[in-house]
Design a protein around this motif. Sequence first.
Motif, mmCIF file in Angstrom:
data_model
loop_
_atom_site.group_PDB
_atom_site.id
_atom_site.type_symbol
_atom_site.label_atom_id
_atom_site.label_comp_id
_atom_site.label_asym_id
_atom_site.label_seq_id
_atom_site.Cartn_x
_atom_site.Cartn_y
_atom_site.Cartn_z
ATOM 1 N N ARG A 202 -14.990 26.785 -4.572
ATOM 2 C CA ARG A 202 -14.655 27.055 -4.283
ATOM 3 C C ARG A 202 -13.467 26.956 -5.602
ATOM 4 N N LEU A 203 -12.363 27.214 -5.066
ATOM 5 C CA LEU A 203 -11.372 27.536 -5.487
ATOM 6 C C LEU A 203 -9.898 26.385 -5.360
ATOM 7 N N PRO A 204 -8.864 26.369 -6.825
ATOM 8 C CA PRO A 204 -9.210 27.556 -8.042
ATOM 9 C C PRO A 204 -10.192 26.103 -8.920
ATOM 10 N N ALA A 205 -10.806 26.806 -9.908
ATOM 11 C CA ALA A 205 -11.869 26.187 -10.749
ATOM 12 C C ALA A 205 -10.932 25.931 -11.304
ATOM 13 N N LEU A 206 -11.176 24.943 -13.076
ATOM 14 C CA LEU A 206 -11.136 24.449 -14.011
ATOM 15 C C LEU A 206 -11.705 25.523 -15.349
ATOM 16 N N PHE A 207 -10.691 25.969 -16.097
ATOM 17 C CA PHE A 207 -10.867 26.620 -17.216
ATOM 18 C C PHE A 207 -10.665 25.779 -18.281
ATOM 19 N N THR A 208 -10.908 25.581 -19.771
ATOM 20 C CA THR A 208 -10.804 24.747 -20.577
ATOM 21 C C THR A 208 -10.984 25.579 -22.074
ATOM 22 N N ILE A 209 -9.869 25.242 -22.422
ATOM 23 C CA ILE A 209 -10.274 26.167 -23.807
ATOM 24 C C ILE A 209 -10.025 25.816 -25.162
ATOM 25 N N GLN A 210 -10.926 25.831 -26.073
ATOM 26 C CA GLN A 210 -10.558 24.201 -26.975
ATOM 27 C C GLN A 210 -10.997 25.425 -28.333
ATOM 28 N N ASN A 211 -10.687 24.080 -29.483
ATOM 29 C CA ASN A 211 -10.495 25.001 -31.148
ATOM 30 C C ASN A 211 -9.458 26.123 -30.925
ATOM 31 N N LEU A 212 -8.759 25.981 -30.572
ATOM 32 C CA LEU A 212 -7.278 27.244 -30.274
ATOM 33 C C LEU A 212 -6.182 26.569 -31.593
ATOM 34 N N SER A 213 -5.435 27.500 -31.855
ATOM 35 C CA SER A 213 -3.820 26.871 -32.762
ATOM 36 C C SER A 213 -3.044 26.958 -31.467
ATOM 37 N N GLY A 214 -1.561 25.834 -31.977
ATOM 38 C CA GLY A 214 -1.043 25.530 -31.277
ATOM 39 C C GLY A 214 0.390 25.665 -32.303
ATOM 40 N N SER A 215 0.286 26.775 -32.814
ATOM 41 C CA SER A 215 1.005 26.958 -33.780
ATOM 42 C C SER A 215 1.147 28.645 -34.103
ATOM 43 N N TYR A 216 2.414 28.776 -34.341
ATOM 44 C CA TYR A 216 2.627 30.663 -35.309
ATOM 45 C C TYR A 216 4.141 30.134 -36.555
ATOM 46 N N GLN A 217 2.831 30.453 -37.661
ATOM 47 C CA GLN A 217 3.618 30.105 -39.323
ATOM 48 C C GLN A 217 4.291 32.083 -39.698
ATOM 49 N N PHE A 218 5.797 31.997 -39.123
ATOM 50 C CA PHE A 218 6.232 33.038 -39.733
ATOM 51 C C PHE A 218 6.103 33.768 -40.406
ATOM 52 N N ALA A 219 6.571 33.011 -41.628
ATOM 53 C CA ALA A 219 6.360 33.797 -43.228
ATOM 54 C C ALA A 219 5.001 34.574 -43.407
ATOM 55 N N GLN A 220 3.736 33.861 -43.314
ATOM 56 C CA GLN A 220 2.251 34.066 -43.392
ATOM 57 C C GLN A 220 1.876 34.887 -42.343
ATOM 58 N N ASN A 221 2.602 35.161 -40.657
ATOM 59 C CA ASN A 221 2.794 35.937 -39.879
ATOM 60 C C ASN A 221 0.748 35.776 -39.851
ATOM 61 N N GLU A 222 0.485 34.087 -39.801
ATOM 62 C CA GLU A 222 -0.693 33.346 -38.609
ATOM 63 C C GLU A 222 -0.202 32.657 -37.476
ATOM 64 N N TYR A 223 -1.294 31.950 -37.940
ATOM 65 C CA TYR A 223 -1.008 31.088 -36.680
ATOM 66 C C TYR A 223 -1.914 30.125 -37.356
ATOM 67 N N GLY A 224 -1.645 28.291 -37.122
ATOM 68 C CA GLY A 224 -1.881 27.220 -37.402
ATOM 69 C C GLY A 224 -3.346 26.510 -37.504
ATOM 70 N N PHE A 225 -3.776 25.998 -37.968
ATOM 71 C CA PHE A 225 -5.865 25.302 -37.975
ATOM 72 C C PHE A 225 -5.610 24.035 -37.455
ATOM 73 N N THR A 226 -3.972 23.544 -36.776
ATOM 74 C CA THR A 226 -5.116 22.398 -36.273
ATOM 75 C C THR A 226 -5.071 22.757 -34.596
ATOM 76 N N PRO A 227 -6.000 21.866 -34.639
ATOM 77 C CA PRO A 227 -7.340 22.968 -33.145
ATOM 78 C C PRO A 227 -6.717 22.520 -32.524
ATOM 79 N N VAL A 228 -6.467 22.871 -30.610
ATOM 80 C CA VAL A 228 -5.842 22.242 -29.105
ATOM 81 C C VAL A 228 -6.370 22.888 -28.304
ATOM 82 N N SER A 229 -6.094 22.110 -27.187
ATOM 83 C CA SER A 229 -6.386 22.982 -25.936
ATOM 84 C C SER A 229 -5.962 23.544 -24.662
ATOM 85 N N TYR A 230 -6.024 23.971 -24.225
ATOM 86 C CA TYR A 230 -5.427 25.096 -23.008
ATOM 87 C C TYR A 230 -5.871 24.794 -21.785
ATOM 88 N N GLN A 231 -5.482 24.775 -20.412
ATOM 89 C CA GLN A 231 -6.373 24.267 -19.537
ATOM 90 C C GLN A 231 -5.887 25.254 -18.368
#
Length: 352
Positions: A202-231
């Motif tokens: 059946r659809l929709p299926a659930l798609f959860t991705i873990q251990n990605l970033s939840g922030s962007y650092q302007f000066a370093q042009n990098e993403y933060g190191f605190t892991p978060v999840s998206y669904q």
Amino acid sequence: MRMRAPLVYIILLCMLFSSCHRQLLEEWHYNKVSIPIQIDWDKSNIDPQNVSMLFFNKHDGTLAATHYFENNNRPIQSYVELGEGSYTVVVFNELPNQIKNVSIDTHTTYSKLQAVGSKATSVSLPIEGATYYGLPNALASVIVDELKIDADMVYYLQQMRDSIALWPPYKHPITTLMGLEPMCNLSLFKATIHIDGLIYARLPALFTIQNLSGSYQFAQNEYGFTPVSYQVNVNQRQYDANSKINGILSTQFSLYGVLGGRATVAHQPSDSPIMLTLNIQQIDKERTIITRHYDITKLITFTELPDGTILIELNLTDTEPLPEVKPEGGGTDSGFETTVDDWEVIEVPINN
């Protein structure tokens, strides 16, 4: 007496000329100057409602001034009043907290300036220990490493103030904030998963991705190191050519990015791999839930798009088919779709 009068005149003239120098005029009238601004958003493919500009002291990184204006199509969109000094300038779309699931705290130094996501208010089938963030809308920025304004520049710009309005084609010496081109800072995750027996889902299926970033650092042009999840809910299904049983699920959505570098998993901790969890509700009467877990850390690829977005792609083939089940109602065609309400929705408290 005749000799004394000329001597007095000479002394008076010397005092007059010694008291008339440009520094006093600058102190009285020329302590600030209007710098013209023009931002070109074409490369970022966004058309913001508002524009934010933060001016940080170059020597210590503290915030010196802020400037906000409504985006427009005038040759000179705005002016900012600045005094002598060296500044690092950060320009981004919208007001600091106007972008959905993007919060920018301006009460900080340049090196610590970051865009931070917002916690999701509800998720389905939450994974224990995971912190869920909402999907962010577009963020684009450009940084001027140094804008230097000295006394001579302030004096000259004040003298030429009326001529600035002629730019272009008049070439003014201070055009540092003219023609700036912001680029997108976040990522786009695009995934396709091939599954045998997809007809039994059946659809929709659930798609959860873990251990990605939840922030962007302007000066370093990098993403933060605190892991978060998206669904996200996956609604796109396409059957293989010459097959009515097997096919692919596909989805794409915006997020901040991987931990650390914008286009590398080199900073991903070995004990926190990027995990994909797929929940599929089958078409049988019992609505059996099939859960699959995949470590995709080494399976994703990165491409920087022309607008600056980092495209993260996953192409995955599940080697285990979905179990064959009897459709609810006894038909042979899956034909069953579910809704978000059919999943167990959990309210996620937000800690302030």
